[in-house]
Design an enzyme around this catalytic site. Sequence first.
Site, PDB file in Angstrom:
ATOM      1  N   ASN A  56       0.839  -1.187   0.000  1.00 49.39           N
ATOM      2  CA  ASN A  56       0.000   0.000   0.000  1.00 49.39           C
ATOM      3  C   ASN A  56       0.880   1.244   0.000  1.00 49.39           C
ATOM      4  O   ASN A  56       1.973   1.268   0.568  1.00 49.39           O
ATOM      5  CB  ASN A  56      -0.998  -0.004   1.159  1.00 49.39           C
ATOM      6  N   CYS A  67      -3.972   0.761  -2.840  1.00 51.74           N
ATOM      7  CA  CYS A  67      -3.982  -0.468  -2.045  1.00 51.74           C
ATOM      8  C   CYS A  67      -2.937  -1.434  -2.584  1.00 51.74           C
ATOM      9  O   CYS A  67      -2.627  -1.441  -3.785  1.00 51.74           O
ATOM     10  CB  CYS A  67      -5.358  -1.130  -2.100  1.00 51.74           C
ATOM     11  N   GLU A  69      -3.162  -4.560  -3.160  1.00 52.83           N
ATOM     12  CA  GLU A  69      -3.709  -5.479  -4.158  1.00 52.83           C
ATOM     13  C   GLU A  69      -3.662  -4.869  -5.559  1.00 52.83           C
ATOM     14  O   GLU A  69      -3.276  -5.517  -6.526  1.00 52.83           O
ATOM     15  CB  GLU A  69      -5.164  -5.842  -3.822  1.00 52.83           C
ATOM     16  N   CYS A 100     -10.450  -4.371  -0.088  1.00 51.52           N
ATOM     17  CA  CYS A 100     -11.577  -3.441  -0.054  1.00 51.52           C
ATOM     18  C   CYS A 100     -12.467  -3.690  -1.282  1.00 51.52           C
ATOM     19  O   CYS A 100     -12.124  -4.459  -2.181  1.00 51.52           O
ATOM     20  CB  CYS A 100     -11.077  -1.999  -0.035  1.00 51.52           C
ATOM     21  N   CYS A 103     -10.781  -2.993  -4.642  1.00 51.98           N
ATOM     22  CA  CYS A 103      -9.814  -4.041  -4.995  1.00 51.98           C
ATOM     23  C   CYS A 103     -10.521  -5.325  -5.426  1.00 51.98           C
ATOM     24  O   CYS A 103     -10.060  -6.017  -6.331  1.00 51.98           O
ATOM     25  CB  CYS A 103      -8.867  -4.307  -3.841  1.00 51.98           C
TER      26      CYS A 103
END
Length: 138
Positions: A56, A67, A69, A100, A103
Amino acid sequence: MRRPPFFKEMKMNEEVKDKLIAEAKKAAENAYCPYSGYAVGAAVLTADGKIYSGCNIENASYSLTLCAERVALAKAASDGAKKISAICVYSAGGKMPYPCGACRQFLAEFSDDPDVLATDGKAVEEHKLSELLPHTFR
């Protein structure tokens, strides 16, 4: 989405899971999180067996934060990967690091239903993306 007949997806086994967890943990060490203090790392397994990692990256303008991901997925996509089989999200921040909503939708763009591993360094949870995002936007 139907896969072409030549498409062979990389499958996860315990060795691959351990490698994903190790790569995600390593990526978390590079997290830039001066605002939340919540370091997250992610490792993506592409359909052809390559692993890409990301962390992140926060910003004072919170909406510009990236993020882990999406960083890992963007690295894979920019290297030519168009399908992923799995992702591992790691944080030792004391709570299980689930992707989230943004993501989850981003993951759906690059896979039909990947495995999602979440680990806080002690426990590991495994889900299918369809469990975490039951009504994917298509």
